[in-house]
Design a protein around this motif. Structure first.
Motif, PDB file in Angstrom:
ATOM      1  N   SER A 241      48.352  37.646  55.604  1.00  0.00           N
ATOM      2  CA  SER A 241      47.251  36.697  55.880  1.00  0.00           C
ATOM      3  C   SER A 241      47.034  37.239  53.888  1.00  0.00           C
ATOM      4  CB  SER A 241      46.655  38.474  56.324  1.00  0.00           C
ATOM      5  OG  SER A 241      47.139  39.797  55.305  1.00  0.00           O
ATOM      6  N   PHE A 242      47.587  37.561  53.445  1.00  0.00           N
ATOM      7  CA  PHE A 242      47.691  37.556  51.321  1.00  0.00           C
ATOM      8  C   PHE A 242      47.867  36.117  51.197  1.00  0.00           C
ATOM      9  CE2 PHE A 242      48.519  37.904  47.188  1.00  0.00           C
ATOM     10  CZ  PHE A 242      47.820  38.646  46.711  1.00  0.00           C
ATOM     11  N   ALA A 243      47.976  35.322  51.737  1.00  0.00           N
ATOM     12  CA  ALA A 243      48.941  33.426  51.147  1.00  0.00           C
ATOM     13  C   ALA A 243      47.539  33.016  51.219  1.00  0.00           C
ATOM     14  CB  ALA A 243      49.340  33.123  52.789  1.00  0.00           C
ATOM     15  N   ALA A 244      46.019  33.012  51.944  1.00  0.00           N
ATOM     16  CA  ALA A 244      45.190  32.285  51.736  1.00  0.00           C
ATOM     17  C   ALA A 244      44.335  32.943  50.260  1.00  0.00           C
ATOM     18  CB  ALA A 244      44.394  32.237  53.258  1.00  0.00           C
ATOM     19  N   SER A 245      44.314  34.087  50.372  1.00  0.00           N
ATOM     20  CA  SER A 245      44.205  34.448  49.079  1.00  0.00           C
ATOM     21  C   SER A 245      44.227  34.485  47.882  1.00  0.00           C
ATOM     22  CB  SER A 245      43.321  35.627  49.470  1.00  0.00           C
ATOM     23  OG  SER A 245      44.244  37.089  49.882  1.00  0.00           O
ATOM     24  N   SER A 246      45.456  34.661  48.074  1.00  0.00           N
ATOM     25  CA  SER A 246      47.018  34.991  46.327  1.00  0.00           C
ATOM     26  C   SER A 246      46.353  33.664  45.372  1.00  0.00           C
ATOM     27  CB  SER A 246      47.888  34.619  46.878  1.00  0.00           C
ATOM     28  OG  SER A 246      48.290  33.074  47.446  1.00  0.00           O
ATOM     29  N   GLN A 247      45.137  32.727  45.636  1.00  0.00           N
ATOM     30  CA  GLN A 247      45.145  31.789  45.001  1.00  0.00           C
ATOM     31  C   GLN A 247      43.930  32.264  44.085  1.00  0.00           C
ATOM     32  OE1 GLN A 247      44.798  27.694  45.464  1.00  0.00           O
ATOM     33  NE2 GLN A 247      44.196  26.899  43.847  1.00  0.00           N
ATOM     34  N   LEU A 248      43.321  32.300  44.817  1.00  0.00           N
ATOM     35  CA  LEU A 248      41.984  33.641  43.991  1.00  0.00           C
ATOM     36  C   LEU A 248      42.018  34.501  43.421  1.00  0.00           C
ATOM     37  CD1 LEU A 248      39.095  32.464  43.804  1.00  0.00           C
ATOM     38  CD2 LEU A 248      38.483  33.326  45.826  1.00  0.00           C
ATOM     39  N   ILE A 249      42.696  35.747  43.830  1.00  0.00           N
ATOM     40  CA  ILE A 249      43.257  35.870  43.407  1.00  0.00           C
ATOM     41  C   ILE A 249      43.983  36.243  41.668  1.00  0.00           C
ATOM     42  CG2 ILE A 249      45.053  38.521  43.666  1.00  0.00           C
ATOM     43  CD1 ILE A 249      44.249  39.091  45.803  1.00  0.00           C
ATOM     44  N   GLY A 250      45.029  35.251  41.797  1.00  0.00           N
ATOM     45  CA  GLY A 250      45.831  34.063  41.129  1.00  0.00           C
ATOM     46  C   GLY A 250      44.150  34.128  39.764  1.00  0.00           C
ATOM     47  N   LYS A 251      43.335  34.457  40.129  1.00  0.00           N
ATOM     48  CA  LYS A 251      42.039  32.919  39.230  1.00  0.00           C
ATOM     49  C   LYS A 251      41.656  34.325  38.279  1.00  0.00           C
ATOM     50  CE  LYS A 251      41.386  28.336  41.297  1.00  0.00           C
ATOM     51  NZ  LYS A 251      40.753  27.817  41.540  1.00  0.00           N
ATOM     52  N   ALA A 252      41.450  35.949  39.204  1.00  0.00           N
ATOM     53  CA  ALA A 252      41.107  36.528  39.054  1.00  0.00           C
ATOM     54  C   ALA A 252      41.123  37.619  37.933  1.00  0.00           C
ATOM     55  CB  ALA A 252      40.761  37.752  39.426  1.00  0.00           C
ATOM     56  N   SER A 253      42.889  37.454  38.140  1.00  0.00           N
ATOM     57  CA  SER A 253      43.935  38.064  37.106  1.00  0.00           C
ATOM     58  C   SER A 253      43.745  36.953  35.893  1.00  0.00           C
ATOM     59  CB  SER A 253      44.900  38.044  37.795  1.00  0.00           C
ATOM     60  OG  SER A 253      46.208  38.563  36.634  1.00  0.00           O
ATOM     61  N   SER A 254      43.984  35.627  35.561  1.00  0.00           N
ATOM     62  CA  SER A 254      43.577  35.212  35.255  1.00  0.00           C
ATOM     63  C   SER A 254      42.145  34.934  34.349  1.00  0.00           C
ATOM     64  CB  SER A 254      44.431  33.426  35.017  1.00  0.00           C
ATOM     65  OG  SER A 254      43.770  32.490  34.166  1.00  0.00           O
ATOM     66  N   ILE A 255      41.548  35.094  34.310  1.00  0.00           N
ATOM     67  CA  ILE A 255      39.976  35.225  34.442  1.00  0.00           C
ATOM     68  C   ILE A 255      39.727  36.233  33.486  1.00  0.00           C
ATOM     69  CG2 ILE A 255      37.728  34.620  34.519  1.00  0.00           C
ATOM     70  CD1 ILE A 255      38.400  32.979  37.211  1.00  0.00           C
ATOM     71  N   PHE A 256      40.120  37.100  34.053  1.00  0.00           N
ATOM     72  CA  PHE A 256      39.525  38.454  33.090  1.00  0.00           C
ATOM     73  C   PHE A 256      40.626  38.947  32.682  1.00  0.00           C
ATOM     74  CE2 PHE A 256      36.942  39.094  37.083  1.00  0.00           C
ATOM     75  CZ  PHE A 256      35.952  39.387  36.053  1.00  0.00           C
ATOM     76  N   GLY A 257      42.346  38.191  32.093  1.00  0.00           N
ATOM     77  CA  GLY A 257      43.029  38.478  30.800  1.00  0.00           C
ATOM     78  C   GLY A 257      42.324  37.713  29.743  1.00  0.00           C
ATOM     79  N   HIS A 258      41.728  36.749  30.127  1.00  0.00           N
ATOM     80  CA  HIS A 258      40.963  35.829  28.708  1.00  0.00           C
ATOM     81  C   HIS A 258      40.384  37.020  27.706  1.00  0.00           C
ATOM     82  CE1 HIS A 258      42.766  31.812  29.041  1.00  0.00           C
ATOM     83  NE2 HIS A 258      42.316  32.163  30.433  1.00  0.00           N
ATOM     84  N   VAL A 259      39.326  38.110  28.917  1.00  0.00           N
ATOM     85  CA  VAL A 259      38.804  39.145  27.980  1.00  0.00           C
ATOM     86  C   VAL A 259      39.530  39.793  26.925  1.00  0.00           C
ATOM     87  CG1 VAL A 259      37.198  40.274  28.036  1.00  0.00           C
ATOM     88  CG2 VAL A 259      37.115  38.943  29.690  1.00  0.00           C
ATOM     89  N   ILE A 260      40.940  40.259  27.361  1.00  0.00           N
ATOM     90  CA  ILE A 260      41.593  40.513  26.822  1.00  0.00           C
ATOM     91  C   ILE A 260      42.074  39.729  25.704  1.00  0.00           C
ATOM     92  CG2 ILE A 260      44.094  41.785  26.695  1.00  0.00           C
ATOM     93  CD1 ILE A 260      43.312  42.493  29.683  1.00  0.00           C
ATOM     94  N   LEU A 261      42.515  37.994  25.543  1.00  0.00           N
ATOM     95  CA  LEU A 261      42.638  37.600  24.583  1.00  0.00           C
ATOM     96  C   LEU A 261      41.926  37.851  23.739  1.00  0.00           C
ATOM     97  CD1 LEU A 261      44.543  34.430  26.419  1.00  0.00           C
ATOM     98  CD2 LEU A 261      45.640  36.883  25.462  1.00  0.00           C
ATOM     99  N   GLU A 262      40.647  37.774  24.110  1.00  0.00           N
ATOM    100  CA  GLU A 262      39.413  37.980  22.747  1.00  0.00           C
ATOM    101  C   GLU A 262      39.292  38.916  22.215  1.00  0.00           C
ATOM    102  OE1 GLU A 262      35.829  35.681  24.138  1.00  0.00           O
ATOM    103  OE2 GLU A 262      36.387  34.932  25.571  1.00  0.00           O
ATOM    104  N   SER A 263      39.644  40.043  23.301  1.00  0.00           N
ATOM    105  CA  SER A 263      39.358  41.442  21.936  1.00  0.00           C
ATOM    106  C   SER A 263      40.399  41.865  21.095  1.00  0.00           C
ATOM    107  CB  SER A 263      39.491  42.732  22.630  1.00  0.00           C
ATOM    108  OG  SER A 263      40.557  42.221  24.281  1.00  0.00           O
ATOM    109  N   LEU A 264      41.805  41.417  21.483  1.00  0.00           N
ATOM    110  CA  LEU A 264      42.472  41.557  20.256  1.00  0.00           C
ATOM    111  C   LEU A 264      43.306  40.406  19.634  1.00  0.00           C
ATOM    112  CD1 LEU A 264      45.375  41.725  23.457  1.00  0.00           C
ATOM    113  CD2 LEU A 264      44.100  43.440  21.749  1.00  0.00           C
ATOM    114  N   GLY A 265      42.000  39.482  19.801  1.00  0.00           N
ATOM    115  CA  GLY A 265      42.333  38.447  18.099  1.00  0.00           C
ATOM    116  C   GLY A 265      43.540  37.993  18.643  1.00  0.00           C
ATOM    117  N   SER A 266      43.760  37.373  17.024  1.00  0.00           N
ATOM    118  CA  SER A 266      45.337  36.585  17.285  1.00  0.00           C
ATOM    119  C   SER A 266      46.286  37.640  16.449  1.00  0.00           C
ATOM    120  CB  SER A 266      45.328  35.194  16.347  1.00  0.00           C
ATOM    121  OG  SER A 266      44.429  35.349  14.959  1.00  0.00           O
TER     122      SER A 266
END
Length: 839
Positions: A241-266
Motif C-alpha cells: 500500500s505504501f508503493a503508491a504514495s512513496s513518491q509523494l512522501i519522497g517529495k515531502a522529504s526533499s521539499i522540506f529538506g530545502h528549509v534546512i539548507l536555507e536556514s543553515l546557509g553555506s
C-alpha cells in the motif's frame, strides 16, 4: 471597466496602479460570491507583490495584520477576524484536519501561502523593525515595529500549524493514495509552505528586540526537519500500500529538506569568508529536538540508492560545513560520520558515489576551518588526520579526475595541527626539511603539472597556496581566541624549502594555457610571499625563487582573463617586498639599472586599473562595460589601491623615479576618496588605508617636489565636511589629514586653496576643524604664509586670510604653543628607517 473620454472619464494610464489594485483585491476577496475565483485573485496579489514590491508593501497591514479587537484575539476562529491572508490558511487547515480535500478553502491555501511569501519579500523588514531603522511610510497609531513584529509572529504561528498538518498527512498513508488532484494540491501546498518557512529563517532580522522571532523560527526549522526525517524513514517501509504514495512522501522529504539548507546557509562564502549559521538554525541544532535528524542524516541507510545518496549528502554536507560541532559533539556522531564517508568513498564501482563521499569530507574540513576563524565554538579535532586523511590519500590515486580534484581541495582545508601530525615521520620531533615526510605535499605539487586535466592543475595550485599559508603564516596569538590555531609555527628552514619547491612549480603553472590554472598559480604565489614576508620581518630570510617569479606575475597584469589580472594585482603587493625592499634590493641594484623603470611602469599600470574603475563610475569610460567587466574593474581597483600602498612604502625606490609618476599615482588614490559616494566602499577604504600607511619620508619628499599634498588636503577636508560621523573610514581620513598637514609647506597650502573649484571644501569648516583638533602653531604659520601669496589672495575673500592670521597671532601668544611642539619625526626631511616610520 473601460474608461473613455466620451463618458467623461480619463483614458486609462499606461502604468499599473498596483497600490489601488491591491485595495480592490482586498475588497473583492471579502465578497462571498467571489469564492470560486479567490485563487485567481490571490495569484494576482502574488504577481503584484513581486513586480511592484514598494507599492504593495505600503498596504501590508490590509493582508497580514490582525484586525480583531485585542480582547478577542486568540485561537477561536469564530470570534475573531485575524490576519486577512492568514485566515485563508487557517480555514484550509480546518479542511485538512476534517479530511475535506476538495473544499475551496483547502484549494485556496497554497495560493494564500504564495501571496504571504511574496508580500513578506516586498517588505523592507530590516529597515522597519531593526532598532536603528526608521520607515518612510505613513504610520498609523501604535508602535510600528511592534505591529510588524506581531504580524510576523502570527503568520509564523499559522505556518507551524500548516506544517504540523502536513506532517500528519505524511504519516497517514491512505490519504496519500487518493486521487491525483489531491496529491497535486498537497505537493503545491508543501512547496509554498517550504518557501515561506525558508524566508522566516533567513530574511528576518533577529537582533535586539527581534530576538522574540528566533523561537518560532527555530520551531519551523525543527518541524521541517521532522517532516524530512519522517519521509526518509517511511520510504524504507516495505509495504504494498505504501508503493503508491512513496513518491509523494519522497517529495515531502526533499521539499522540506530545502528549509534546512536555507536556514543553515553555506557556512562559508565563495571567497572563503566564514558565515555564521542563522540564529533559528543554531538554536535548533543546540536543542535535543535535532538529535533524531542528525541520527538519520548520519545513517548509512539514508544512502542506499543514488537519488537518496545525493539528496542526503546535500543535507549532511550543509550541516558539516555550517555546524561541524554538531558532528563532533559526541564521539558516536563523529565515528558514524567517518563510517558514512568511508562507505561512500569505498564504492569502487561508482565514481559518483565516491565523489559524494569526498564532498562530505571536504565540507566538514571547510566548516571546521570556518568555525575556528569565527571563534564561535572552541572545539578540538585531534582525530581528523587519523579518520579522514587516509581516505584523501587513497583518492589522490583515483583514475577519475573529479575524485582527485575533490581530494586535492580537501587537503587545502586542513589546519596546521593536521599537517604537523601528518608531516612528522615516526620518532621525529623536528621540522627540519630532511626529517619531514613530504609524500603528501609532493603528490599535490606534482598534480600542478598534471597534463591530463586542467581542473586538477588548478585545484592543486589553490590547495598548495592554502597549505603554505596555513603552515607558514606567522601566528597571531594576541588576536586569536582559538588555542588550536597556529600555536607552533614551522621552522624557517622548512618554510624556505617548501617555498622553493612551490615557486619552481608555480613558475611553470603561471605560463599554463588554461586561465584558471594561471589564476590559482598566482594565488598560491601570493600566499607564499605573504606568509614569508611575515617571517622575514622578524628574521632575515633570503628566497631567490620568489624574486624569480616576480616578472611572470608582473606580465599577467596584461592577461586576457579578468581573474588572472585580479590575482596578479594582489600578488604583486606581496612579492614586491622581496624585490624592492632595501634588504633584498641592495645586492642587485648595481647589476640592473632598469629596476626603477620597471617600478615606474608597475605603478602606472596599477594606477590605470584604479582610473578605469573611477572613469566607469562617473560615466567617462571610453568603452561600454558588461556587468561582469564592471564588477572585475571594481575588484581590480580595490586590489590596485592596496598594492600601490605597498610599492610607495619603499622609500629607497620612490627617490629613484620621477615625481610625476608619484603625483599621478597619489592623485588616483585621492580621487577614490573624493568619489566615495560613487565608487564601491571597498575602493575608498583601501585607498585610505594605503595612504595612511605610507612613510613620512614620502610625504616630505612630495612636499618639496609635487602638488599631491595640496590636492590630498583639499580632498580630505572635503570628505570631513561632507561625511560628519557617518563614514567607516572617517577616522582614517582624519589621521591622514594630520599627517599631510604636518608634512605640508606653504606651497602645498597654495595648491589646496587654488583647487577649490575641482575639489571643493568649506574653508570655515576647515578652520574650525584645525582649532578643535588643537593643531600646532607651525601649521597655522604655513597657512598664513600661503594666504599672503598673490594667486591665493585673488581667489579668496579677505576675511578668510584675516581669520587665519588672527588665529596664528593667538597661537604664538599662547605659552603652551611653541616650535618645540613640532613632532620629532618631521624635524628633518631625511628618514632612513623605512619600517620605523610607517604609520
Amino acid at each position: 471597466y473601460k474608461c473613455t473620454e466620451q463618458n467623461g472619464c480619463s483614458p486609462p494610464s499606461q502604468e499599473l496602479h498596483a497600490s489601488e489594485i491591491s485595495k480592490q483585491i482586498h475588497m473583492i476577496l471579502q465578497i462571498e460570491r467571489s469564492s470560486p475565483f479567490q485563487s485567481y485573485f490571490l495569484e494576482l496579489l502574488t504577481s503584484l507583490s513581486l513586480m511592484y514590491p514598494s507599492a504593495l508593501a505600503r498596504h501590508w497591514h490590509l493582508f497580514l495584520e490582525d484586525t480583531s479587537p485585542r480582547h478577542l484575539r486568540g485561537d477561536n476562529l469564530a470570534v475573531r477576524k485575524g490576519s486577512f491572508l492568514v485566515s485563508f490558511v487557517e480555514r484550509g487547515i480546518c479542511d485538512s484536519n476534517n479530511g475535506k480535500y476538495d473544499d475551496e478553502c483547502w484549494i485556496n491555501m497554497p495560493h494564500a501561502l504564495g501571496a504571504i511569501s511574496a508580500l513578506i519579500s516586498s517588505m523592507p523588514l530590516t529597515l522597519w523593525i531593526s532598532s536603528e531603522g526608521r520607515t518612510s511610510y505613513r504610520l498609523s497609531a501604535g508602535n510600528f515595529p511592534s505591529r510588524v513584529r506581531q504580524a510576523l509572529m502570527n503568520t509564523m504561528s499559522a505556518i507551524l500549524k500548516v506544517m504540523s498538518s502536513l506532517r500528519t498527512i505524511v504519516e497517514t498513508e491512505p490519504i496519500l493514495s487518493r486521487g491525483f488532484g489531491s496529491n497535486a494540491y498537497f505537493e503545491h501546498t508543501m512547496i509554498q509552505c517550504s518557501i515561506l518557512a525558508g524566508q522566516f529563517c533567513t530574511i528576518l532580522p533577529f537582533a535586539g528586540d527581534n530576538d522574540v522571532l528566533i523561537e518560532p523560527a527555530s520551531k519551523i526549522v525543527s518541524l521541517a526537519a521532522d517532516i524530512y526525517t519522517l519521509g526518509l524513514k517511511m520510504i524504507g517501509i516495505d509495504t504494498v500500500s505504501f508503493a503508491a504514495s512513496s513518491q509523494l512522501i519522497g517529495k515531502a522529504s526533499s521539499i522540506f529538506g530545502h528549509v534546512i539548507l536555507e536556514s543553515l546557509g553555506s557556512g562559508v562564502t565563495d571567497t572563503g569568508k566564514a558565515v555564521a549559521v542563522s540564529p533559528p538554525a543554531r538554536q535548533w541544532l543546540c536543542d535535543v529536538s535535532s538529535y533524531d535528524f542528525i541520527g538519520v542524516a548520519l545513517s548509512k541507510k539514508t544512502y542506499r540508492s543514488p537519488n537518496q545518496s545525493k539528496a542526503g549528502v546535500d543535507i549532511l554536507a550543509h550541516v558539516a560545513r555550517s555546524a561541524p560541532w554538531v558532528i563532533t559533539r559526541e564521539p558516536f556522531n563523529l565515528a558514524t560520520f567517518r563510517d558514512t564517508c568511508s562507505h561512500l568513498c569505498g564504492n569502487v564501482n561508482d565514481a559518483k558515489t565516491r565523489i559524494l563521499g569526498l564532498k562530505l569530507v571536504e565540507s566538514f574540513l571547510l566548516g571546521r576551518k570556518a568555525s575556528q576563524s569565527l571563534c564561535i565554538f572552541q572545539i578540538d579535532f585531534p582525530v581528523v588526520p587519523e579518520y579522514f586523511c587516509p581516505l584523501l590519500q587513497s583518492a589522490l590515486k583515483d583514475e577519475i579526475p573529479a575524485v582527485r580534484i575533490s581530494a586535492i581541495s580537501s587537503f587545502g582545508a586542513l589546519l596546521q595541527t593536521d599537517w604537523r601530525s601528518m608531516l612528522l615521520t615516526p620518532h621525529e620531533s623536528t621540522f627540519e626539511p630532511d626529517m619531514v615526510d613530504w609524500t603528501c605535499i609532493n603528490s599535490i605539487l606534482q598534480a600542478t603539472s598534471d597534463g591530463s586535466n586542467s581542473g586538477i592543475r588548478s585545484a592543486a595550485c589553490k590547495a598548495i597556496g592554502n597549505i603554505y599559508s596555513e603552515c607558514i603564516d606567522t601566528p597571531d596569538i594576541e588576536n586569536s581566541s582559538s588555542t588550536q590555531k597556529k600555536t607552533i609555527p614551522f621552522c624557517d628552514a622548512f618554510a624556505i624549502h617548501f617555498a622553493n619547491n612551490v615557486c619552481n612549480k608555480m613558475e611553470m603553472a603561471i605560463a599554463d594555457a588554461n586561465a584558471s590554472v594561471r589564476s590559482m598559480a598566482i594565488f598560491a604565489m601570493g600566499n607564499v610571499a605573504s606568509a614569508m614576508r611575515g617571517r622575514s620581518e622578524n628574521s632575515e630570510i633570503y628566497i631567490p625563487t620568489i624574486k624569480k617569479i616576480f616578472d611572470p606575475v608582473n606580465a599577467c597584469l596584461d592577461d586576457r582573463d579578468e581573474k588572472v589580472v585580479g590575482n596578479a594585482i594582489r600578488t604583486i603587493g606581496h612579492i614586491a617586498y622581496f624585490v624592492y625592499s632595501p634588504m633584498y634590493l641592495s645586492s642587485v641594484l648595481g647589476e640592473n639599472a632598469g629596476i626603477p623603470n620597471v617600478f615606474s611602469l608597475l605603478l602606472s599600470k596599477l594606477s590605470s586599473k584604479v582610473e578605469l574603475a573611477l572613469c566607469d563610475a562617473i560615466g567617462e569610460s571610453s568603452r561600454d562595460f558588461s556587468w561582469k567587466q564592471r564588477n572585475s574593474a571594481k575588484k581590480h581597483a580595490w586590489g590596485a589601491c592596496m598594492s600601490i600602498g605597498t610599492l610607495l612604502s619603499f622609500s629607497n625606490m620612490t627617490k629613484l623615479i620621477q615625481y610625476s609618476v608619484i603625483e599621478t599615482t597619489l592623485n588616483q588614490l585621492f580621487r577614490c576618496i573624493q568619489l566615495h559616494n560613487i565608487v564601491h566602499e571597498k575602493i575608498s577604504a583601501s585607498s585610505a588605508a594605503s595612504l595612511l600607511k605610507l612613510p613620512c619620508s614620502l610625504w616630505l619628499h612630495c612636499s618639496s617636489n609635487c602638488g599631491a599634498i595640496g590636492r590630498g588636503l583639499a580632498t580630505c577636508f572635503g570628505f570631513i565636511n561632507q561625511r560628519a560621523d557617518k563614514s567607516s573610514i572617517l577616522s582614517e581620513i582624519k589621521s591622514l589629514t594630520k599627517v599631510m598637514l604636518s608634512a605640508a609647506n606653504s606651497e602645498d597650502f597654495c595648491i589646496m586653496f587654488l583647487n577649490q573649484d575641482d575639489i571643493p571644501f568649506d574653508i570655515e569648516q576647515m578652520y574650525q576643524w584645525l582649532v578643535s583638533n588643537d593643531m600646532d602653531v607651525y601649521i597655522f604659520d604655513k597657512i598664513s604664509l600661503a594666504l599672503e601669496h598673490k594667486r591665493v589672495r585673488s581667489v579668496l575673500d579677505v576675511s578668510v586670510a584675516q581669520m587665519f592670521l588672527t588665529r596664528t597671532r593667538h597661537e604664538h601668544k599662547s605659552p603652551c604653543k611653541s616650535a618645540e611642539s613640532l613632532p620629532r619625526k618631521y624635524s628633518n626631511g631625511d628618514e632612513s628607517d623605512d619600517d620605523g616610520d610607517e604609520l
